[in-house]
Design an enzyme around this catalytic site. Structure first.
Site, short mmCIF file in Angstrom:
data_model
loop_
_atom_site.label_atom_id
_atom_site.label_comp_id
_atom_site.label_asym_id
_atom_site.label_seq_id
_atom_site.Cartn_x
_atom_site.Cartn_y
_atom_site.Cartn_z
N TRP A 102 -65.03 -25.81 -49.61
CA TRP A 102 -66.34 -26.18 -50.14
C TRP A 102 -67.20 -26.87 -49.08
CZ3 TRP A 102 -67.60 -23.26 -53.78
CH2 TRP A 102 -66.70 -22.90 -54.79
N ASP A 172 -70.22 -34.53 -52.18
CA ASP A 172 -69.98 -33.54 -53.23
C ASP A 172 -68.76 -34.01 -54.03
OD1 ASP A 172 -69.26 -31.36 -54.77
OD2 ASP A 172 -69.07 -29.95 -53.11
N LYS A 196 -66.13 -29.10 -64.03
CA LYS A 196 -64.74 -29.52 -63.82
C LYS A 196 -64.41 -30.76 -64.63
CE LYS A 196 -64.91 -26.71 -59.96
NZ LYS A 196 -65.77 -26.44 -58.82
C1 LIG Z 1 -66.43 -25.83 -57.83
C2 LIG Z 1 -66.95 -26.54 -56.65
C3 LIG Z 1 -68.17 -26.20 -56.03
C4 LIG Z 1 -69.01 -25.02 -56.49
O1 LIG Z 1 -69.64 -25.27 -57.65
P1 LIG Z 1 -70.68 -24.24 -58.32
O2 LIG Z 1 -71.18 -25.05 -59.45
O3 LIG Z 1 -69.90 -23.04 -58.71
O4 LIG Z 1 -71.72 -23.91 -57.32
C5 LIG Z 1 -68.61 -26.96 -54.98
N1 LIG Z 1 -67.91 -28.01 -54.53
C6 LIG Z 1 -66.72 -28.36 -55.07
C7 LIG Z 1 -65.97 -29.54 -54.53
C8 LIG Z 1 -66.21 -27.65 -56.14
O5 LIG Z 1 -65.03 -28.00 -56.69
#
Ligand SMILES: *Cc1c(COP(=O)(O)O)cnc(C)c1O
Length: 361
Positions: A102, A172, A196
């Site tokens: 990511w 993030d 999540k």
């Molecule tokens: C799932 C995830 C993403 C991507 O998220 P989207 O909402 O599908 O764009 C980005 N960063 C992390 C750490 C993730 O777990």
């Protein structure tokens, strides 16, 4: 209904009582005779949901009045582009910590916008550990430092963070927000796709220090501009009302279950249980992440050989365990156990793992 144990990596499990409440209120939101799907985002009912959801997040995470909470769309992937669009201004350099798939994607987006440097990377270790944050050489003209607190795919997580002083630290937290206590004031901007730990896909939470918003150039298109969303209280255009409503219910559930501290204690117990089963298996199961970088949210592991790994997955599915196949980038197996996953579900999995080892080990 069939008994399933949901370990999906995202979108992921909801508490049953939250789903039941959504179902019960679907046709009649709080006595309005209307569904949340059918009302204006300018109605007082939705405005209340919008306000209350921000407030709940502020309370749960101890967010000070120096920050705005925004509800946006486009997922965390849109944030990968928005962060540099808004803050990587002329003459500045974006600094990234590359700890996994990511953060790598975030770097690639930043490069399209401006000068980008990777301060530390664990790519050479196949992202099985997080890069050390001590002794980073942050660029004196850094626009910000960006990192990913939990790398969902390889299953690694930062336990501690650093202070970057005057330079904004942007993180993030898509896969570990609200899973443990954090000090929000360490960060200038936190973003997280909801699917999540927070709710369904479709809404992305952004927590941003207000002083940062004044740096944003006017040339940024409105939908991509944090300042616009902040000024309009996340109602600049039609927000994902149903997703925000579900985040609201999820936050109330977290509050009812001991808040972030309660989540952290429970998540710690769940992770300890699964890692202990792996570590006590004498090599039948092998954890992929380095021990000091192990994630509390996503446990990645392999079974002693490919043949048995396939058999493990097959039998696991037969027994109602869902979502254990690892991400295509990391392979092997992955157990994702976000806030909504109960301890008992993890216990059922470790019982299955022990039993499988007895039969095939
Ligand atoms: C799932 C995830 C993403 C991507 O998220 P989207 O909402 O599908 O764009 C980005 N960063 C992390 C750490 C993730 O777990």
């Amino acid at each position: 209904m069939k008994q399933v144990y949901n370990f999906n990596a995202g979108p992921a499990m909801f508490p049953l009582e939250v789903l039941q409440q959504v179902q019960a209120e679907l046709r009649d939101l709080q006595g309005t005779g209307l569904s949340v799907l059918e009302i204006s985002h300018r109605s007082k009912e939705y405005e209340q949901i919008n306000e209350e959801t921000q407030q709940l997040l502020k309370e749960l995470l101890g967010i000070s009045s120096e920050y705005d909470v925004l509800f946006m769309q486009g997922g965390a992937s849109t944030q990968f582009a928005m962060v540099p669009m808004n803050f990587l201004t002329e003459g500045r350099v974006a600094n990234y910590i590359e700890s996994g798939t990511w953060s790598h994607k975030a770097v690639e987006e930043a490069k399209k916008i401006g000068r980008t440097e990777i301060l530390a990377s664990s790519e050479a270790d196949q992202f099985r550990k997080v890069p050390d944050l001590q002794g980073l050489k942050i660029h004196p003209e850094a626009a910000y430092v960006h990192l990913t607190s939990n790398e969902t795919i390889a299953g690694t997580q930062y336990r501690d963070f650093i202070s970057t002083g005057e330079i904004p630290l942007i993180v993030d937290m898509s896969s570990d927000i609200l899973s443990r206590e954090i000090n929000v004031s360490n960060f200038s901007l936190i973003y997280a796709g909801a699917q999540k730990n927070l709710g369904p896909s479709g809404v992305t939470v952004v927590i941003v220090k207000r002083e940062l918003l004044h740096r944003i150039p006017n040339s940024i298109p409105n939908m991509m501009n944090y300042q616009v969303h902040a000024q309009k209280n996340s109602l600049y255009n039609t927000p994902p009302v149903f997703a925000v409503y579900m985040v609201n219910l999820m936050l109330k559930w977290i509050q009812k279950n001991g808040g972030v501290k309660g989540m952290e204690q429970r998540n710690q117990l769940k992770a300890n249980l699964i890692y202990r089963t792996i570590d006590n298996s004498e090599g039948f199961y092998n954890g992929l992440a380095h021990v000091e970088s192990r994630s509390m949210m996503n446990v990645t592991f392999s079974v002693v050989n490919d043949e048995l790994e396939k058999e493990f997955l097959r039998q696991a599915e037969e027994n109602g365990f869902v979502g254990l196949k690892g991400h295509r980038d990391a392979g092997h197996l992955r157990v994702s156990m976000y806030n909504a996953v109960p301890y008992e579900q993890c216990k059922a999995l470790t019982d299955f793992m022990d039993d499988f080892q007895k039969r095939f080990g």
